[in-house]
Write a protein that holds these residues in place. Sequence first.
Motif, PDB file in Angstrom:
ATOM      1  N   GLN A  29       1.024  21.122  17.945  1.00 25.73           N
ATOM      2  CA  GLN A  29       2.149  20.269  17.577  1.00 25.73           C
ATOM      3  C   GLN A  29       1.651  19.024  16.857  1.00 25.73           C
ATOM      4  O   GLN A  29       0.544  18.549  17.121  1.00 25.73           O
ATOM      5  N   HIS A  33       6.049  15.429  17.381  1.00 30.73           N
ATOM      6  CA  HIS A  33       6.629  16.505  18.179  1.00 30.73           C
ATOM      7  C   HIS A  33       6.063  16.520  19.595  1.00 30.73           C
ATOM      8  O   HIS A  33       6.771  16.848  20.555  1.00 30.73           O
ATOM      9  N   ARG A  36       7.850  13.741  21.458  1.00 33.45           N
ATOM     10  CA  ARG A  36       9.220  14.176  21.718  1.00 33.45           C
ATOM     11  C   ARG A  36       9.256  15.214  22.836  1.00 33.45           C
ATOM     12  O   ARG A  36      10.125  15.168  23.714  1.00 33.45           O
ATOM     13  N   SER A  37       8.305  16.126  22.836  1.00 31.94           N
ATOM     14  CA  SER A  37       8.248  17.155  23.868  1.00 31.94           C
ATOM     15  C   SER A  37       8.033  16.543  25.254  1.00 31.94           C
ATOM     16  O   SER A  37       8.666  16.957  26.232  1.00 31.94           O
ATOM     17  N   HIS A  41      10.668  16.887  28.351  1.00 32.72           N
ATOM     18  CA  HIS A  41      10.303  17.429  29.656  1.00 32.72           C
ATOM     19  C   HIS A  41      10.613  16.431  30.775  1.00 32.72           C
ATOM     20  O   HIS A  41      11.037  16.828  31.863  1.00 32.72           O
ATOM     21  N   GLU A  76      14.464  22.477  22.228  1.00 33.97           N
ATOM     22  CA  GLU A  76      13.256  22.614  23.053  1.00 33.97           C
ATOM     23  C   GLU A  76      13.413  23.678  24.144  1.00 33.97           C
ATOM     24  O   GLU A  76      12.510  24.473  24.388  1.00 33.97           O
TER      25      GLU A  76
END
Length: 86
Positions: A29, A33, A36-37, A41, A76
């Motif tokens: 990634q 990203h 953001r991930s 989560h 996601e």
Amino acid sequence: ETYGIVQLCRVAALSRAQLHNKLKALTGQSTSHFVRSIRLHKAKELLESSDLNVSEVGYEVGFKNPSHFSSAYQEEFGVPPSKTRK
């Protein structure tokens, strides 16, 4: 909301380019990203364990716009954030 790539670079003691290359190699990634991930989560954890509504969770993890949060969450995880709690 204020924690981002610049702060991550500082903590990791890497330049932006070095951080990007390392994260790309490790996770596949880009840096943005990846951040953001991590936020998404954390949002999933909050939705499953707290009584905050979807907009409040979005703000809590750093999204300014609730609709952007919802679309990013669905991208996601494949389900809208409102379905996570059920």
